[in-house]
Design a protein around this motif. Structure first.
Motif, PDB file in Angstrom:
ATOM      1  N   ARG A 106      24.553  61.109  66.004  1.00  0.00           N
ATOM      2  CA  ARG A 106      23.866  62.198  65.296  1.00  0.00           C
ATOM      3  C   ARG A 106      22.526  62.441  65.985  1.00  0.00           C
ATOM      4  NH1 ARG A 106      28.689  60.945  62.894  1.00  0.00           N
ATOM      5  NH2 ARG A 106      28.805  61.533  60.712  1.00  0.00           N
ATOM      6  N   VAL A 165      21.453  61.972  53.349  1.00  0.00           N
ATOM      7  CA  VAL A 165      22.495  62.816  52.743  1.00  0.00           C
ATOM      8  C   VAL A 165      23.238  61.996  51.697  1.00  0.00           C
ATOM      9  CG1 VAL A 165      24.638  64.074  53.183  1.00  0.00           C
ATOM     10  CG2 VAL A 165      22.743  64.233  54.807  1.00  0.00           C
ATOM     11  N   LYS A 172      25.471  62.633  47.896  1.00  0.00           N
ATOM     12  CA  LYS A 172      25.953  63.525  46.836  1.00  0.00           C
ATOM     13  C   LYS A 172      26.588  62.668  45.756  1.00  0.00           C
ATOM     14  CE  LYS A 172      26.887  66.998  50.328  1.00  0.00           C
ATOM     15  NZ  LYS A 172      27.852  67.760  51.089  1.00  0.00           N
ATOM     16  N   CYS A 197      25.070  58.530  59.155  1.00  0.00           N
ATOM     17  CA  CYS A 197      23.913  58.109  59.946  1.00  0.00           C
ATOM     18  C   CYS A 197      22.667  57.933  59.086  1.00  0.00           C
ATOM     19  CB  CYS A 197      23.648  59.112  61.062  1.00  0.00           C
ATOM     20  SG  CYS A 197      22.541  58.468  62.301  1.00  0.00           S
ATOM     21  N   THR A 198      22.496  58.833  58.104  1.00  0.00           N
ATOM     22  CA  THR A 198      21.268  58.715  57.318  1.00  0.00           C
ATOM     23  C   THR A 198      21.322  57.486  56.409  1.00  0.00           C
ATOM     24  OG1 THR A 198      22.181  60.410  55.849  1.00  0.00           O
ATOM     25  CG2 THR A 198      20.518  61.115  57.434  1.00  0.00           C
ATOM     26  N   ALA A 226       9.735  67.581  61.821  1.00  0.00           N
ATOM     27  CA  ALA A 226       9.777  66.451  62.765  1.00  0.00           C
ATOM     28  C   ALA A 226       9.154  66.753  64.134  1.00  0.00           C
ATOM     29  CB  ALA A 226      11.213  65.940  62.894  1.00  0.00           C
ATOM     30  N   ASP A 258      14.461  74.926  67.370  1.00  0.00           N
ATOM     31  CA  ASP A 258      15.171  73.640  67.366  1.00  0.00           C
ATOM     32  C   ASP A 258      15.844  73.593  65.996  1.00  0.00           C
ATOM     33  OD1 ASP A 258      16.052  71.072  67.651  1.00  0.00           O
ATOM     34  OD2 ASP A 258      14.090  70.125  67.448  1.00  0.00           O
TER      35      ASP A 258
END
Ligand SMILES: Cc1cc2nc3c(=O)[nH]c(=O)nc-3n(C[C@H](O)[C@H](O)[C@H](O)COP(=O)(O)OP(=O)(O)OC[C@H]3O[C@@H](n4cnc5c(N)ncnc54)[C@H](O)[C@@H]3O)c2cc1C
Ligand SMILES: Cc1cc2nc3c(=O)[nH]c(=O)nc-3n(C[C@H](O)[C@H](O)[C@H](O)COP(=O)(O)O)c2cc1C
Length: 654
Positions: free
Chosen positions: A433, A455, A457, A469-470, A511, A650
């Motif tokens: 990612r 992420v 839910k 990944c998060t 970022a 970006d």
């Protein structure tokens, strides 16, 4: 006229219609019957033979080279994250089964001495702002240099572009390549195919490839009908061999992986710090700092970091328990051509944690395969219904909207017990990612910072979906080692330090702008006369996710930033000015922005594709109203800014 007399097989790898589905079921059944118990597998000694010629990836094939007939058909791919490469490999495999003389070419290793050749197939993704992928850039520049020289004369070609309609320059590179080949004297065999990753890129590819085979047959002078190419359906190609429970003598992989992901240069980074950024609310946003361990490796402000995540061990264990497979079992996975989709031998644990995207949403072809393993007839029917055309809405609700992964599905269909072969064949490879680096190398030369919103839910039935990944980033502790890849970008501050900059970002779009502010502050400290710099930042609430608020306050105080415009989309308090999006702030300040642009300012927009589109739309409208430009004139003005390197984006889809 050449007539191939080998048995015909499918170009399609997904089945839409009932005939194809029946074929798939037939083949799966055949495979299931012949399946050998895992414990009886042994490790073969022979290594796949790989012939290497400049620029050509030559997979060993069951169809010997001597059996391949006709002119060489070069199948090129321009790919960043592997989809175009995967599609190119499917074409080569299928073509070779028909004894077509197909050769796979990574555009990175493109060999100018044999271009254009008689037949060229191109599968190319678009990246950046309508640009080629990294591995296709050199080829594209080479082609441009020969522009006007009839450089593609004699080549019969077909292009399939991979893109995403969320991006402004949809499939720009595929379109450009297709028209360039024609202009340069090439002969188009098949209409340009466009794959949309925002919808179903695999179905787009499948539709295009169905037309490719008859087009190729026609241009090669073969007697084939399009139906014949389709008839056989998909087949399992993966074989899994178990080595017992001891670690193999070789410490590492004795088989080469054929996946481009394993060819990427991977760095090891060590976690220095991992902290929560959000001050409230339900969401989590992590600030993670990584030390770069290799002395020769570095980065620049605005670059990207691709992180290779690992699946959560609790999910890995739950899946292994559900499949009744031992995680410590050593396995080797190879396809029918002898290539491994990931480094082998490895343990089942490594395969589940590192290589297979077990958290991804199962595709319809996977549901068809799972149906074959259902012992309960009604479960089988339900799975087939979900995968059918009539079950489209059901699939969308049950799998996509309610985000059900493989384990969720297996829990809902308890009689389904798929084989490991089925999983390694149909579960996609776990991808890296990308993250926009949120630090500046001028301030943190040996350390990269990442800012990532987790992420997550939650559903009423108690299930929850966690981004791979998060959630991996959230789990990291100080000292942990992470595999990653640093990628250069053009998202760079102007060289001339006094040039004003306009930074626009929402959410984690802050970022790279943070990295830029660090660099601007550094320049200022070095007594450089920095320009008038503005920051537009949008988030939900000032009390929740105003990321790096203190740092931003500091930059405002010390003059690094002249002005900060905030927009809070879920705030009702007057401090935040009601529910406002960042593009509205841009709109309100259009007069000042346009005069800064007159003074040579550069704009940097970062965050979601939707936000970036809105910012551009607002700027276009401002040019129309304030500068009396026509609609296309305003668009052309912004296009020109981008070409001059003064309008940078970006952006990513969520
Ligand atoms: C060039 C580039 C730069 C990026 N920079 C950043 C960055 O600086 N910070 C950052 O946080 N992300 C950034 N991303 C996005 C990042 O790469 C991941 O896509 C994101 O972190 C989700 O990854 P995951 O593995 O946790 O989710 P996955 O396991 O990939 O799950 C994806 C699922 O989650 C949904 N999803 C993805 N993102 C969100 C979201 N924000 N909110 C709700 N649902 C979501 C998707 O629709 C999909 O259903 C960037 C992407 C690109 C291409
Ligand atoms: C950072 C980024 C930029 C992208 N830019 C574009 C773009 O400008 N136009 C487009 O059509 N698609 C764009 N895409 C979508 C990709 O082209 C698409 O997802 C494609 O399937 C990727 O193929 P690959 O896996 O072979 O790299 C972009 C994707 C990413 C992650």
């Amino acid at each position: 006229m050449m007539i191939y007399n080998k048995p015909l097989s499918s170009a399609a790898f997904l089945a839409g219609g009932s005939l194809a589905m029946a074929m798939i079921l037939y083949i799966f059944r055949k495979k299931s019957k012949s399946a050998t118990s895992l414990a009886t597998f042994t490790l073969g000694k022979a290594k796949p033979k790989t012939k290497v010629m400049k620029g050509v990836v030559e997979p060993p094939s069951r169809t010997a080279s001597s059996e391949l007939t006709g002119p060489v058909i070069w199948v090129h791919f321009g790919s960043q994250t592997g989809t175009a490469e995967e599609f190119a490999k499917i074409i080569v495999k299928e073509g070779r089964k028909q004894r077509m003389n197909m050769k796979l070419v990574d555009l990175e290793k493109f060999d100018a001495s044999r271009f254009p050749g008689s037949f060229g197939i191109f599968l190319v993704a678009t990246y950046g702002e309508g640009e080629p992928t990294d591995n296709a850039k050199q080829f594209y520049h080479w082609l441009l240099e020969r522009s006007g020289g009839n450089s593609c004369s004699g080549m019969q070609y077909a292009v399939f572009g991979l893109g995403n309609t969320q991006y402004e320059h949809y499939n720009a590179f595929g379109k450009l390549l297709d028209s360039t080949f024609e202009r340069e004297g090439g002969k188009r065999m098949l209409k340009l195919g466009l794959g949309d990753d925002d919808k179903n890129i695999r179905e787009d590819f499948e539709d295009w490839v169905k037309k490719l085979w008859p087009a190729l047959s026609e241009h090669l002078g073969l007697e084939q009908s399009s139906q014949q190419w389709m008839d056989e359906g998909v087949q399992y190609k993966m074989q899994v061999k178990a080595h017992g429970y001891t670690k193999p003598a070789t410490n590492g992989c004795s088989f080469q992986s054929s996946n481009a992901l394993d060819a990427v240069h991977v760095e090891t980074l060590r976690v220095r710090e991992n902290r929560e950024l959000n001050k409230g609310g339900e969401r989590s946003c992590r600030h993670v700092e990584f030390d770069i361990l290799a002395p020769a490796v570095g980065y620049e402000t605005g670059d990207h970091l691709a992180i290779f995540p690992e699946n959560d061990m609790s999910m890995v264990k739950a899946l292994a328990a559900r499949l009744q497979v031992d995680l410590s079992l050593y396995i080797t996975v190879k396809d029918s051509d002898g290539f491994s989709p990931f480094p082998c031998p490895c343990t089942v644990e490594e395969a589940f944690a590192r290589y297979l995207d077990i958290n991804s949403l199962p595709r319809k072809s996977f549901l068809v395969a799972l149906a074959e393993f259902a012992r309960d007839g009604s479960e089988r029917e339900r799975l087939l219904k979900l995968a059918s055309k009539e079950g489209q809405d059901l699939y969308h609700q049950y799998v996509v909207l309610e985000t059900r992964n493989l384990l969720d599905l297996l829990n809902d269909f308890p009689s389904v017990q798929p084989s490991l072969e089925c999983l390694v064949e149909l579960v996609p490879r776990l991808q890296s990612r990308y993250y926009s680096i949120s630090s500046s190398n001028l301030v943190h030369p040996r350390c990269v910072h990442v800012t990532a919103v987790v992420v997550e839910k939650k559903y009423q039935d108690g299930r929850s979906f966690h981004g791979v990944c998060t959630s991996y980033l959230r789990r990291l502790h100080q000292g942990d080692i992470v595999r990653a890849h640093l990628r250069k970008t053009n998202f760079k501050l102007p060289r001339e330090v006094s040039t004003p900059v306009i930074l626009v970002g929402a959410g984690t779009g802050i970022a790279p702008l943070r990295g830029m502010c660090q660099e601007l502050e550094h320049r200022k400290r070095m007594l450089a006369p920095i320009g008038k710099n503005l920051l537009f930042f949008g988030c939900r609430r000032p009390t929740e996710d105003y990321l790096y608020e203190e740092e931003i306050g500091g930059w405002l105080e010390n003059g690094t930033l002249s002005r900060v415009h905030t927009a809070f989309s879920r705030s009702n308090d007057t401090l935040g000015g009601g529910k406002v999006y960042v593009q509205q702030r841009v709109d309100e300040n259009a007069i000042q922005l346009l005069s800064l642009l007159d003074a040579g300012a550069c704009i940097y927009v970062c965050g979601s594709t939707a936000m970036a589109r809105d910012v551009k739309r607002v700027l276009c409208q401002s040019l129309i109203f304030l500068r009396r430009m026509k609609g296309n004139g305003a668009e052309a003005f912004l296009e020109d800014l981008a070409k001059e390197g003064r309008y940078h984006q970006d952006v990513w889809t969520t």
